[in-house]
Design an enzyme around this catalytic site. Structure first.
Site, PDB file in Angstrom:
ATOM      1  N   ARG A  64       0.828  -1.210   0.000  1.00 47.02           N
ATOM      2  CA  ARG A  64       0.000   0.000   0.000  1.00 47.02           C
ATOM      3  C   ARG A  64       0.857   1.252   0.000  1.00 47.02           C
ATOM      4  NH1 ARG A  64      -5.456  -0.745   1.613  1.00 47.02           N
ATOM      5  NH2 ARG A  64      -5.603   1.487   1.323  1.00 47.02           N
TER       6      ARG A  64
ATOM      7  N   GLY B 158      -0.310   5.222  10.354  1.00 51.16           N
ATOM      8  CA  GLY B 158       0.462   3.983  10.508  1.00 51.16           C
ATOM      9  C   GLY B 158       1.935   4.266  10.604  1.00 51.16           C
ATOM     10  N   GLY B 159       2.618   3.363  11.297  1.00 50.57           N
ATOM     11  CA  GLY B 159       4.021   3.530  11.615  1.00 50.57           C
ATOM     12  C   GLY B 159       4.903   3.666  10.395  1.00 50.57           C
TER      13      GLY B 159
ATOM     14  N   ASP C 171       7.760  -6.093   3.374  1.00 45.05           N
ATOM     15  CA  ASP C 171       6.739  -6.999   3.901  1.00 45.05           C
ATOM     16  C   ASP C 171       6.317  -8.185   3.039  1.00 45.05           C
ATOM     17  OD1 ASP C 171       5.733  -7.521   6.305  1.00 45.05           O
ATOM     18  OD2 ASP C 171       4.097  -6.088   6.245  1.00 45.05           O
TER      19      ASP C 171
ATOM     20  N   ARG D 285      -9.560  -6.315   6.879  1.00 44.45           N
ATOM     21  CA  ARG D 285      -9.660  -7.552   6.093  1.00 44.45           C
ATOM     22  C   ARG D 285     -11.008  -8.260   6.204  1.00 44.45           C
ATOM     23  NH1 ARG D 285      -3.673  -9.764   7.928  1.00 44.45           N
ATOM     24  NH2 ARG D 285      -2.708  -7.747   7.655  1.00 44.45           N
TER      25      ARG D 285
ATOM     26  N   ALA E 295       1.929  -0.862  21.737  1.00 47.28           N
ATOM     27  CA  ALA E 295       2.622  -0.886  23.036  1.00 47.28           C
ATOM     28  C   ALA E 295       3.554   0.322  23.155  1.00 47.28           C
ATOM     29  CB  ALA E 295       3.414  -2.183  23.163  1.00 47.28           C
TER      30      ALA E 295
ATOM     31  N   GLU F  79       3.396   3.179  21.388  1.00 46.65           N
ATOM     32  CA  GLU F  79       2.647   4.445  21.342  1.00 46.65           C
ATOM     33  C   GLU F  79       2.055   4.777  22.717  1.00 46.65           C
ATOM     34  OE1 GLU F  79       1.461   3.606  16.684  1.00 46.65           O
ATOM     35  OE2 GLU F  79      -0.110   3.651  18.184  1.00 46.65           O
TER      36      GLU F  79
ATOM     37  N   ASP G 288      40.794 -27.866  -9.951  1.00 48.43           N
ATOM     38  CA  ASP G 288      40.156 -28.596  -8.857  1.00 48.43           C
ATOM     39  C   ASP G 288      38.987 -29.367  -9.474  1.00 48.43           C
ATOM     40  OD1 ASP G 288      39.101 -29.232  -6.217  1.00 48.43           O
ATOM     41  OD2 ASP G 288      37.588 -27.720  -6.669  1.00 48.43           O
TER      42      ASP G 288
ATOM     43  N   ASP H  45      37.313 -23.963  -5.956  1.00 40.60           N
ATOM     44  CA  ASP H  45      36.091 -23.391  -5.378  1.00 40.60           C
ATOM     45  C   ASP H  45      36.074 -23.331  -3.862  1.00 40.60           C
ATOM     46  OD1 ASP H  45      35.747 -26.276  -5.090  1.00 40.60           O
ATOM     47  OD2 ASP H  45      33.771 -25.676  -4.348  1.00 40.60           O
TER      48      ASP H  45
HETATM   49  C1  GDG Z   1       2.271  -4.956  11.324  1.00 44.83           C
HETATM   50  C2  GDG Z   1       2.702  -6.103  12.227  1.00 44.83           C
HETATM   51  C3  GDG Z   1       4.267  -4.558  13.377  1.00 44.83           C
HETATM   52  C4  GDG Z   1      -4.804   1.408  15.391  1.00 44.83           C
HETATM   53  N1  GDG Z   1      -6.033   1.874  15.601  1.00 44.83           N
HETATM   54  C5  GDG Z   1      -6.049   3.161  15.204  1.00 44.83           C
HETATM   55  C6  GDG Z   1      -4.788   3.475  14.744  1.00 44.83           C
HETATM   56  N2  GDG Z   1      -4.039   2.358  14.872  1.00 44.83           N
HETATM   57  C7  GDG Z   1      -2.626   2.281  14.505  1.00 44.83           C
HETATM   58  C8  GDG Z   1      -1.785   2.132  15.747  1.00 44.83           C
HETATM   59  C9  GDG Z   1      -0.524   1.515  15.192  1.00 44.83           C
HETATM   60  C10 GDG Z   1      -1.033   0.688  14.019  1.00 44.83           C
HETATM   61  O1  GDG Z   1      -2.354   1.116  13.738  1.00 44.83           O
HETATM   62  C11 GDG Z   1      -1.068  -0.796  14.353  1.00 44.83           C
HETATM   63  O2  GDG Z   1       0.234  -1.276  14.347  1.00 44.83           O
HETATM   64  P1  GDG Z   1       0.670  -2.644  15.034  1.00 44.83           P
HETATM   65  O3  GDG Z   1       2.135  -2.706  15.078  1.00 44.83           O
HETATM   66  O4  GDG Z   1       0.084  -2.710  16.390  1.00 44.83           O
HETATM   67  O5  GDG Z   1       0.022  -3.842  14.178  1.00 44.83           O
HETATM   68  P2  GDG Z   1      -0.176  -4.242  12.592  1.00 44.83           P
HETATM   69  O6  GDG Z   1      -1.105  -3.329  11.911  1.00 44.83           O
HETATM   70  O7  GDG Z   1      -0.606  -5.662  12.616  1.00 44.83           O
HETATM   71  O8  GDG Z   1       1.265  -4.087  11.886  1.00 44.83           O
HETATM   72  C12 GDG Z   1       3.134  -5.566  13.572  1.00 44.83           C
HETATM   73  C13 GDG Z   1       3.902  -3.512  12.346  1.00 44.83           C
HETATM   74  O9  GDG Z   1       3.460  -4.115  11.136  1.00 44.83           O
HETATM   75  C14 GDG Z   1       5.091  -2.621  12.032  1.00 44.83           C
HETATM   76  O10 GDG Z   1       6.171  -3.358  11.556  1.00 44.83           O
HETATM   77  O11 GDG Z   1       4.487  -3.905  14.615  1.00 44.83           O
HETATM   78  O12 GDG Z   1       3.569  -6.611  14.396  1.00 44.83           O
HETATM   79  O13 GDG Z   1       1.610  -7.025  12.409  1.00 44.83           O
HETATM   80  O14 GDG Z   1       0.338   2.498  14.710  1.00 44.83           O
HETATM   81  O15 GDG Z   1      -1.640   3.381  16.312  1.00 44.83           O
HETATM   82  N3  GDG Z   1      -4.472   4.706  14.301  1.00 44.83           N
HETATM   83  C15 GDG Z   1      -5.430   5.657  14.299  1.00 44.83           C
HETATM   84  N4  GDG Z   1      -6.691   5.374  14.703  1.00 44.83           N
HETATM   85  C16 GDG Z   1      -7.038   4.168  15.160  1.00 44.83           C
HETATM   86  O16 GDG Z   1      -8.186   3.943  15.500  1.00 44.83           O
HETATM   87  N5  GDG Z   1      -5.143   6.892  13.904  1.00 44.83           N
END
Ligand code: GDG
Length: 726
Positions: free
Chosen positions: A10, A29-30, A140, A310, A377, A379, A498, A679
């Site tokens: 995405r 998202g992160g 990913d 999903r 965790a 955040e 060889d 080799d």
């Molecule tokens: C995959 C891996 C790994 C959630 N609700 C709201 C909202 N969120 C945001 C959270 C967080 C994100 O979504 C969820 O991130 P996670 O890490 O908890 O889980 P996955 O989506 O499964 O992500 C995971 C990640 O990739 C990164 O590598 O940590 O293990 O599964 O940022 O804050 N954000 C907003 N409103 C919501 O209602 N704005």
């Protein structure tokens, strides 16, 4: 200027069709925030799916132009592709398998076919954009095949890959019908990153079991490249959460929630709807808390935010129903007019409402069954401005490897979760602050920006190291010079070859690697050339070489230099040697054969070899290390040498090797041209003994070698030898 291209399923922007036309909204998202600092810089670019199905070319062009302004390039996918590639293979095969939910995985050929097609589509999109100097960073599980596809098209490119979900034990990976294709796909990268050391270890073990490639210190040696593997725990944009938490908007939301909740204390749970997150189990634990500790009734609520996700995949719809039912049952059982046990929201909230919840909650309950990292965790920690609050964290989330000041629990142990909630609710403030401070320092320091920096620096370093380690490729220009020198040489021309791994590929049973007719003809033709001596220089015993090639006019160096034979003459020893030591050491090797199924002993006149190519890869490695130290102890202060080769350990007389033997040929013939090919480590002795102007060639790339040049495989070796005949 070289650019960085980020590739993920995405895009960080979500395009939607509304009554007023298309809207472009940043997706939260992160990843989007973490990499935002990179892709917006200079001419960098993010390539991915914009999140909607386009209707026609005009719409496609419109989206392309709009996104280009913000350094993004779309890959358009059809509804069928999203169904089979995304909901199908990615989320119904890979996701459950990688999260240890194999029983939920489906194995559909049509899904796999679409996965390949879409990865190819991404490959084309990247190639259309990537210049030769650009760095490509693929993200990913939806794009596991992409690094190899890119590598085929651009052998020299800098390619990084990061997996955001766990990499499971190879036992799980083995179940997948397409396991080797997937692993090979990832190995197209130069650097492969995981959240934890544990995932990285699982990956190395899968590579070793399924492909047999060895690894040392996080460096995998594939037949033609070396690939680096490392752990990079992903962080969050700490400042963004801390600032949002401190904002007026957040304070206003908090005040509003507090008023509605009055004195009720809050345990918070936030996840995407997913069976890996352990939501149903968490509800059951909360139910048990209210049963076991009735004093919390009316006092504590579980505020549970589940973000829709999903819902086109059957298991997710079923999970939603299960959660709805449990919440309904618990609430119906315990609710009072003024208190709700569970405050359940099935939607997504804006950032300031999210941070208001993080600040409000005294306890965060993060109890996934499996989770690559879990950013929630982190955040929660960043939002705790008053440094109070307790994090309960599953030991099976990647974040648990860093956040040791959380209360770590096993999410299937419901009693432990109940006790953790109770302990968290009664934890003294001082202890809360001590733990929170420690975790804040860590999350602040290893944030998403340092994560990105570490990965990119490591990728650049890996690429640089590959270049310094690699011998120069035997390019067409070098080959031309080699041929010219060969033809112009005065006096003898010496070709040292060889056998295993150089003239023929490896075979699980060494006795099956005999030369075919084509190779025999080639060697005969070479040795028939005027003033040309062809020497087979091998670790093999003399009987085998005699049986396979003894009728040809070749010279031989057998058993790593112990036995010598010039064409038309008899075999003779390099020097008088003892072999009475074999009686004492053979029983040691037999012990290891008994303990390592698949391994066996090869006995030569003056050496003993333990082979473990056919043993289980991990066990073989383990035993090899044990045997090495056992033998070094037994051979200390003797004239024996213990040598490690390619899946073999060999004991032989010290001081005799391929190099000392080859030196005799150099002394005797004073050749005007030398070509030496080999080799493995034992061939390095040959290379070391060669004059500076000799053409020394190591077969297999990406390994440190004394050879000047490098060829990929026995196929290329034979091609080179055929050119000498022309
Ligand atoms: C995959 C891996 C790994 C959630 N609700 C709201 C909202 N969120 C945001 C959270 C967080 C994100 O979504 C969820 O991130 P996670 O890490 O908890 O889980 P996955 O989506 O499964 O992500 C995971 C990640 O990739 C990164 O590598 O940590 O293990 O599964 O940022 O804050 N954000 C907003 N409103 C919501 O209602 N704005």
């Amino acid at each position: 200027m070289p650019r960085t291209l980020i590739v993920s399923n995405r895009l960080p922007t979500k395009v939607q069709r509304t009554d007023d036309g298309l809207t472009f909204q940043p997706s939260e998202g992160g990843l989007a925030t973490g990499l935002g600092s990179i892709y917006r810089q200079d001419d960098n670019l993010w390539i991915g799916w914009p999140g909607l199905f386009v209707q026609d070319e005009a719409e496609e062009n419109h989206i392309r132009t709009e996104l280009a302004d913000d350094n993004m390039a779309p890959v358009f996918l059809t509804e069928d592709e999203i169904h089979n590639f995304y909901e199908g293979f990615s989320n119904s095969t890979l996701w459950p398998t990688f999260h240890y939910f194999s029983e939920l995985a489906t194995y559909e050929q049509t899904h796999w076919d679409a996965y390949v097609t879409v990865n190819e589509k991404f490959c084309e999109a990247v190639l259309a954009q990537a210049g030769p100097e650009d760095t490509i960073w693929v993200h990913d599980y939806q794009l596991l095949l992409l690094p190899e596809m890119l590598r085929k098209a651009r052998p020299e490119a800098s390619i990084g890959f990061f997996l955001h979900i766990p990499f499971p034990s190879q036992e799980l990976i083995r179940v997948l019908p397409w396991r080797t294709e997937l692993i090979r796909g990832m190995l197209g990268a130069d650097l492969i990153g995981f959240h934890t050391f544990g995932y990285m270890r699982h990956f190395l073990s899968a590579v070793s079991h399924l492909l047999g490639y060895p690894a040392q210190n996080g460096q995998i040696e594939t037949p033609n490249r070396s690939v680096r593997v490392d752990a990079f725990p992903m962080g969050i944009d700490y400042g963004r959460y801390a600032e949002a938490a401190a904002s007026e908007a957040t304070a206003a939301h908090m005040a509003e929630y507090r008023e509605a909740l009055r004195e009720t204390r809050v345990i918070l749970s936030i996840d995407r709807l997913d069976y890996t997150k352990g939501i149903a189990q968490r509800l059951k634990a909360f139910d048990l808390l209210l049963q076991r500790y009735p004093e919390w009734r009316g006092q504590v609520s579980l505020l549970m935010l589940v973000v829709p996700s999903r819902d086109q995949v059957a298991q997710y719809a079923a999970l939603k129903e299960e959660i709805d039912n449990i919440v309904g049952r618990i609430n119906a059982q315990y609710r009072t007019i003024s208190w709700n046990p569970i405050l359940y929201f099935y939607r997504s909230l804006p950032l300031e409402e999210l941070t208001a919840l993080y600040r409000l909650a005294e306890v965060a309950l993060v109890t996934p069954m499996r989770d690559g990292m879990n950013l929630v965790a982190k955040e929660f920690i960043a939002s705790k401005l008053d440094q109070r609050g307790v994090l309960i964290l599953s030991e099976r989330a990647g974040a648990a490897r860093e956040l040791s000041d959380a209360i770590l629990i096993n999410p299937t142990d419901v009693n432990q979760v109940v006790e953790a909630m109770h302990d968290a609710l009664v934890m003294p403030e001082e202890e809360q602050t001590t733990r929170m401070k420690a975790m804040q320092a860590l999350v602040k320091r290893y944030n998403v920006f340092s994560w990105t920096r570490l990965f990119m620096n490591q990728l650049a370093y890996t690429k640089m190291k590959q270049h310094t380690l690699e011998a120069e490729q035997l390019t067409p220009t070098v080959t031309k010079q080699l041929l010219a020198d060969f033809h112009a040489a005065e006096g003898e021309r010496l070709i040292l070859l060889d056998y295993d791994g150089t003239l023929v590929g490896f075979h699980p049973n060494p006795q099956r690697a005999q030369p075919g007719e084509e190779l025999r003809l080639l060697l005969r033709a070479l040795s028939d050339l005027p003033h040309t001596r062809v020497v087979i220089i091998s670790g093999r015993d003399r009987d085998t070489l005699q049986n396979w090639l003894g009728d040809l006019p070749l010279d031989f160096i057998a058993e790593h230099g112990v036995w010598l034979r010039s064409a038309g003459e008899d075999w003779h020893l390099f020097q008088p040697l003892r072999n009475d030591w074999k009686r004492e050491l053979r029983p040691v090797l037999e012990l290891y054969v008994a303990r390592t199924t698949g391994s066996f002993i090869e006995e030569k006149d003056y050496s003993l070899v333990w082979h473990y190519r056919r043993a289980d890869a991990d066990l073989g490695q383990e035993r090899a290390r044990e045997l090495l130290s056992h033998l070094s102890f037994m051979t200390a202060n003797t004239d024996l040498q213990v040598m490690e080769g390619n899946k073999v350990i060999e004991i032989k007389n010290a001081g005799i090797n391929k190099g000392t033997a080859a030196a005799r040929w150099l002394a005797q013939y004073q050749p005007g041209f030398v070509l030496a090919l080999g080799d493995d480590r034992t061939d390095e002795d040959t290379f070391r003994a060669m004059p500076e102007e000799a053409y020394t060639v190591r077969v297999g790339t990406g390994v440190r070698s004394l050879a000047r040049f490098n060829l990929a495989s026995p196929i290329e070796v034979r091609q080179l030898l055929r050119k000498l005949l022309a």
